[in-house]
Design a protein around this motif. Structure first.
Motif, mmCIF file in Angstrom:
data_model
loop_
_atom_site.group_PDB
_atom_site.id
_atom_site.type_symbol
_atom_site.label_atom_id
_atom_site.label_comp_id
_atom_site.label_asym_id
_atom_site.label_seq_id
_atom_site.Cartn_x
_atom_site.Cartn_y
_atom_site.Cartn_z
ATOM 1 N N ILE A 156 1.370 5.204 -5.622
ATOM 2 C CA ILE A 156 0.668 4.999 -6.882
ATOM 3 C C ILE A 156 1.602 5.073 -8.081
ATOM 4 N N LEU A 157 2.487 6.062 -8.115
ATOM 5 C CA LEU A 157 3.356 6.224 -9.276
ATOM 6 C C LEU A 157 4.268 5.020 -9.489
ATOM 7 N N PRO A 158 5.038 4.577 -8.488
ATOM 8 C CA PRO A 158 5.891 3.406 -8.741
ATOM 9 C C PRO A 158 5.098 2.149 -9.086
ATOM 10 N N MET A 159 3.919 1.982 -8.476
ATOM 11 C CA MET A 159 3.120 0.791 -8.781
ATOM 12 C C MET A 159 2.450 0.890 -10.153
ATOM 13 N N ALA A 160 2.170 2.098 -10.616
ATOM 14 C CA ALA A 160 1.664 2.274 -11.975
ATOM 15 C C ALA A 160 2.739 1.887 -12.987
ATOM 16 N N ARG A 161 3.979 2.314 -12.716
ATOM 17 C CA ARG A 161 5.084 1.917 -13.599
ATOM 18 C C ARG A 161 5.212 0.396 -13.635
ATOM 19 N N ALA A 162 5.154 -0.213 -12.456
ATOM 20 C CA ALA A 162 5.284 -1.665 -12.383
ATOM 21 C C ALA A 162 4.129 -2.367 -13.078
ATOM 22 N N GLY A 163 2.924 -1.797 -12.963
ATOM 23 C CA GLY A 163 1.761 -2.407 -13.597
ATOM 24 C C GLY A 163 1.889 -2.472 -15.104
ATOM 25 N N ILE A 164 2.381 -1.393 -15.698
ATOM 26 C CA ILE A 164 2.581 -1.392 -17.143
ATOM 27 C C ILE A 164 3.701 -2.355 -17.521
ATOM 28 N N ALA A 165 4.785 -2.380 -16.725
ATOM 29 C CA ALA A 165 5.893 -3.290 -17.015
ATOM 30 C C ALA A 165 5.471 -4.749 -16.911
ATOM 31 N N SER A 166 4.472 -5.040 -16.081
ATOM 32 C CA SER A 166 4.015 -6.425 -15.917
ATOM 33 C C SER A 166 3.238 -6.929 -17.126
ATOM 34 N N GLY A 167 2.813 -6.017 -18.006
ATOM 35 C CA GLY A 167 2.089 -6.422 -19.203
ATOM 36 C C GLY A 167 0.614 -6.093 -19.209
ATOM 37 N N ALA A 168 0.152 -5.281 -18.250
ATOM 38 C CA ALA A 168 -1.261 -4.891 -18.227
ATOM 39 C C ALA A 168 -1.609 -4.045 -19.443
#
Length: 355
Positions: free
Chosen positions: A289-301
């Motif tokens: 969850i943590l790495p994918m949360a970081r990626a989600g914000i970086a993607s522009g969500a």
């Protein structure tokens, strides 16, 4: 009554159009028996025309009016949802919390409401860490008929109590048309889960409420399918729609689903609606969850939905994808660094936030 948008039109006003020019166009549209939806944007004001059964016969008349730059047909199969129809991003405000604005929002809480102590403990912890919207399921769609199905109205009452104590708006799932009025009585945001993304009767029903709706992507749905489902809601008059990517079903089985973060920039081009990502359901593993949360914000969500539980080992549903409160604090700290780099502060988050 709202009709199919086969001939959806958009009146684009000149940058120097006066308020009187805009009002005059709206009056003419309404005299046609249609609805005029004024949408100020950063470079122009547009007026969307809804309620038409087909092509608008008097479009040429509108083109000749003072302040009108153009009258165009929206070509996307989804009309109200499209970026063609509305240039500016939609911002949904609920009790001071903005979804879709320049800052980010975090929705957090347990998968299921299991009792007063469990819910209030979690609500206080996620708020202290910087979450601004409380999630929790009172009605639970489960793969097995023998799994916990939720507390129902008792769970909704506990969510309302948690809102009173913390000040956080509440989001919870509605599963069928018969539940809509009941859930809307208690919740600030109605969530439609992945399994109901194409439940067209339910889409129309929540579209007739004035509660914001978060629409999760279906397990095997294309972007077009997803946006057309959002169109069902908006065509009934509810403009407050939030999209949520929660993982899709592919051939791989290393996680619960495939977290399709590539869809976020695509959606940015196609629609003005806010975009939330849910790494909890997408991965099904608290470790991811943590790495994918970081990626989600970086993607522009525009924000995150995260499952948090005070004792995941004893959770009545989805404990394996729920974070302990202290791990949620760590997530918020790391996500904040990504958000700062993108000049998008996290609402409700302060540097000293702790549980």
């Amino acid at each position: 009554m709202h009709y199919p948008m086969r001939g959806c039109m958009l009146v684009v006003m000149d940058a120097h159009a006066t308020p009187e020019d805009i009002q005059a166009v709206c009056t003419v549209i309404e005299d046609m028996g249609l609805q005029a939806n004024t949408m100020p944007g950063p470079t122009r004001t547009a007026i969307g025309i809804t309620g038409n059964k087909g092509a608008i016969a008097e479009a040429a008349r509108l083109k000749l009016m003072p302040g009108v730059r153009d009258v165009i047909r929206v070509t996307a199969p989804y009309k109200l949802v499209s970026r063609e129809y509305r240039e500016a991003d939609t911002i949904i405000e609920i009790n001071g919390v903005q979804i879709g604005g320049p800052s980010l929002v975090v929705m957090a809480g347990p998968c299921s409401v299991e009792g007063r102590k469990q819910l209030l403990t979690t609500a206080e912890a996620v708020k202290a860490a910087g979450a601004t919207i409380l999630r929790g399921g009172a009605f639970k769609p489960r793969t097995s008929p023998y799994s916990f199905q939720g507390m129902g109205e008792d769970g909704l009452k506990l969510l309302a109590e948690a809102r009173e104590l913390t000040g956080m708006p509440v989001i919870t799932e509605v599963m069928d048309t018969e539940q809509v009025d009941l859930v809307a009585e208690y919740a600030d945001i109605l969530q439609l889960g992945a399994r109901n993304m194409q439940n067209f009767a339910l889409l129309k029903r929540v579209g007739r409420t004035r509660r914001p709706v978060m629409l999760k992507r279906g397990l095997s749905s294309t972007v077009k399918d997803w946006l057309l489902s959002a169109e069902y809601i908006m065509a009934e008059g509810n403009q407050a729609v939030i999209l949520c990517e929660r993982g899709i079903r592919t051939f791989d089985d290393h996680s619960r689903g495939t977290f399709d973060l590539s869809v976020v920039p695509v959606l940015r081009e196609l629609t003005h609606l806010p975009i939330i990502v849910d790494p909890s359901h997408a991965t099904g593993r608290w470790q991811s969850i943590l790495p994918m949360a970081r990626a989600g914000i970086a993607s522009g969500a525009d924000g995150l939905m995260i499952e948090v539980h005070p004792n995941p080992a004893e959770a009545w549903s989805d404990g394996e994808q729920s974070l302990l409160p202290e791990r949620f604090v760590e997530l918020m700290e790391q996500v904040e660094r990504i958000a700062d780099a993108m000049d998008r502060p996290i609402q409700g988050r302060t540097k000293a936030a702790t549980v």
